[in-house]
Design a protein around this motif. Sequence first.
Motif, PDB file in Angstrom:
ATOM      1  N   ARG A  71       0.829  -1.207   0.000  1.00  0.00           N
ATOM      2  CA  ARG A  71       0.000   0.000   0.000  1.00  0.00           C
ATOM      3  C   ARG A  71       0.856   1.246   0.000  1.00  0.00           C
ATOM      4  NH1 ARG A  71      -3.407  -3.159   2.813  1.00  0.00           N
ATOM      5  NH2 ARG A  71      -5.229  -3.581   1.577  1.00  0.00           N
ATOM      6  N   ILE A 489      -5.095   8.949   8.974  1.00  0.00           N
ATOM      7  CA  ILE A 489      -5.169   7.784   9.867  1.00  0.00           C
ATOM      8  C   ILE A 489      -3.742   7.547  10.329  1.00  0.00           C
ATOM      9  CG2 ILE A 489      -5.842   5.354  10.090  1.00  0.00           C
ATOM     10  CD1 ILE A 489      -7.268   5.745   7.303  1.00  0.00           C
TER      11      ILE A 489
ATOM     12  N   ALA B  50     -11.053   0.483  -0.771  1.00  0.00           N
ATOM     13  CA  ALA B  50     -10.104  -0.590  -0.443  1.00  0.00           C
ATOM     14  C   ALA B  50      -8.858  -0.029   0.237  1.00  0.00           C
ATOM     15  CB  ALA B  50      -9.728  -1.345  -1.711  1.00  0.00           C
ATOM     16  N   GLU B  51      -8.392   1.118  -0.249  1.00  0.00           N
ATOM     17  CA  GLU B  51      -7.182   1.743   0.286  1.00  0.00           C
ATOM     18  C   GLU B  51      -7.383   2.117   1.759  1.00  0.00           C
ATOM     19  OE1 GLU B  51      -4.272   2.379  -1.226  1.00  0.00           O
ATOM     20  OE2 GLU B  51      -3.486   3.514   0.495  1.00  0.00           O
ATOM     21  N   MET B  52      -8.508   2.809   2.017  1.00  0.00           N
ATOM     22  CA  MET B  52      -8.759   3.276   3.379  1.00  0.00           C
ATOM     23  C   MET B  52      -8.997   2.097   4.321  1.00  0.00           C
ATOM     24  SD  MET B  52     -11.603   5.995   4.664  1.00  0.00           S
ATOM     25  CE  MET B  52     -11.173   7.285   3.532  1.00  0.00           C
ATOM     26  N   ASN B  53      -9.796   1.141   3.882  1.00  0.00           N
ATOM     27  CA  ASN B  53     -10.045  -0.033   4.726  1.00  0.00           C
ATOM     28  C   ASN B  53      -8.734  -0.756   5.037  1.00  0.00           C
ATOM     29  OD1 ASN B  53     -12.722   0.521   4.665  1.00  0.00           O
ATOM     30  ND2 ASN B  53     -13.264  -1.079   3.202  1.00  0.00           N
ATOM     31  N   GLY B  54      -7.863  -0.813   4.032  1.00  0.00           N
ATOM     32  CA  GLY B  54      -6.567  -1.457   4.213  1.00  0.00           C
ATOM     33  C   GLY B  54      -5.779  -0.753   5.306  1.00  0.00           C
ATOM     34  N   ARG B  55      -5.815   0.571   5.307  1.00  0.00           N
ATOM     35  CA  ARG B  55      -5.062   1.321   6.330  1.00  0.00           C
ATOM     36  C   ARG B  55      -5.683   1.116   7.709  1.00  0.00           C
ATOM     37  NH1 ARG B  55      -3.580   6.695   4.596  1.00  0.00           N
ATOM     38  NH2 ARG B  55      -2.638   6.776   6.638  1.00  0.00           N
TER      39      ARG B  55
END
Lengths: 664, 103
Positions: A71, A489, B50-55
């Motif tokens: 990511r 975050i 998907a990106e945010m959930n991954g973080r």
Amino acid sequence: MSANNSGVVTIALAGQPNVGKSTIFNLMTGLKQHVGNWPGKTVERKEGVFRKSGREIRLVDLPGTYGLTARSEEERIARDFIVNDQPDVVIMVANAAALDRNLYLLAELLALPTPIVLALNMMDVAAAEGIEVRPEALANALGLPATPISAIRSEGVDDLIDAALSQASRPGLFRPVRPEIAEQRQALDAISKIAEKWTPRPFQPQWVASKLLESDQELLARARSWANEQDWGKIEKILAQHADANLEIVGGRYAWVDRMVKTAVRRIAPDKITLTERIDRVVLHPLVGLVVLFCVLGLTFALTFAIAWPLQRALEFGVLTPARSWASDVLGSAPPWLSHFVSDGLLGGVGLVMTFVPLLLVFYAIFGFLEDTGYLARVAYLTDRFMQRIGLHGKSFLPFCLGFGCNVPAIIGARVIESPKGRLLTILVAPLIPCSARFAVLAFLAPIFFGPYALWASWGLVTVNLIVLALVGMLLNRTIFKGERVAFIMELPLYHAPNIRSIGLFMWSHTWSFLRRASTMILAVATSVWALGYFPNGAVEGSYLAQLGRLLEPVGHLMGFDWRLTVALLTSFVAKENAIATLGVLYQANGLSLGEALSQTVSVASGLSFLLVTMLFIPCAATVSAIRHETQSWAWTLLSVSLLLVIAMTAGAVSYRLASWVAG
Amino acid sequence: MEEGWLQRFGSWVRLALRLEPPAAPRVELRRLDEIPPGSRIVLRALQGDAEMNGRFMQLGLVVGSAAEVLLCHADGPLLIRSRGGLVAIGRLEARNILVEMSS
């Protein structure tokens, strides 16, 4: 493996951010470390060599990552190194006080074949938080060595290396308890069966299948290039049927982590209000926290200037000035251009920039301290609500703070921001933070132009800089970066006692990187500007630079500049303080001091415009080189330079017209 | 279409004879940014991309995990404690996490 080939044991140090990984790396390697960048990336690469038990050990500090799904650049680098370079052993450093989260990375690492040793750092912090960790129980549950250490007290590190060497010498005996992820088992098996045919070594089909189900964009692209059309069609079909596999696979790993933690961790006082919480109630309060932040920043600047400013002056006048006259004397018989080059180009340009090193050292020492205690992360939390208004988030405030010392570390510091958009926007606006060199020009010229109102004018100019920064941020956010939101975050580390060694190395590595830049890019630009200001007739008045200044005089006139002010602005591109040196050469005549000459020849309106342009103009060659390096793009660098140029010239022209109109 | 009395009676009989399990009690899911500080919660759904959930997941915020909201001031980010660590989440990001209050 490299141990067999060359006798050198390669150990990779992995861990999530804020687990004390750098402290361990520094402890093991001391100053015998090489800091650079990963090839083609802007992520710092640290590597060191040391000897233990007669073995030569190469220690590679991998970037801090929460997992191994690509990511971020850091995660891609960490996993590429483990997969492709195949270190003999990986030491995974975990914060013993947060094992329920830290062991997630271990769950990911165990999917790869490399032997692993677990380092349980911060056992003392865990005890203080009411958490009892039993290393033997954890080692038994995991089936791999788990060594308790205290990096900050240098305890247990020898045992850790011994454990790592022992693992490296018998890799065949590494049989850990790997996470069995029951969820999505069918899909995993189906994909890995297809992938078996074409997955190249050293990749493992099972691992590739799991990453594909986790929507790992990099692996998706790679697998697409490996697979034939028919196979890829089948895989796509499976992936479409398991769109939410990611949530279940990650959930499965955490369930495994929970089982492991349950066997070895006991919370003695689960509801205890920790020291971190007590401090955070104060420093993260929206009002009290801001007061604390202003005091901390004020103290930082006060300390930096109180300690480093006299040192800078001493270096400039006690070392640099005598060195310049000594060079002129020694090179008296050499060709005049050579003596002039050494005295003015080399010492006057690069040397002057070097005198700012004490400023950077003190500034980095304070920031290293704030970071090591865990406070700096809180600053990001506190400032997030303001930064969101200009399209950034709290993390961007950290490089901005560094920018007050020097813009170069601010540009490099933008690496803390994960999203490419947030990082780019931070890099584009960071040069608008007034750096210490601009403060120096302001401190020197404001009293000359504004007399008793110098202090107010200086405050006004610094405020204008910050307002322009906010406006430019908002503008870019609504135009070039429209529709892209930077998600905030982040983990806040627990507060802990700072480590002098870590702060020292933080200070040294950052300053060293600045010095290296000074010896390359700044030297090149200083030489070019010196040559333009010296040739063809050996005096700046008749030089190519002066000709350029005269050529640009009509543009200068818009801002109220004569050709000399224009030339001073051009030379400030090497280093901001050069503006003063150039003005000294061009204005000093008839026995008048620079101050007297300037106050007689330059109007208040022109003076105001000159200072405003100096504050908003391209900071210096080093900053431009840093922008190019960090964005890896000439297009963004040019955009940044043009943006600053337009802003500075517009502000100069407007302020000149307004001030002339007010003065009647 | 609304259930008729006959269907309702049928359901009641099936339930009484234990022919079908009772429906799970409805739990009220709320967005994380609406939760007052001091509350203990359980994460029930991640609704970011998907990106945010991954973080979120990398930081231990997975469906089913317990957490505590420590700070939640006006329009600023939230601070929650989850899996032994502290996580700061921007207000807009927090809207993508559905939670259930736990006792």
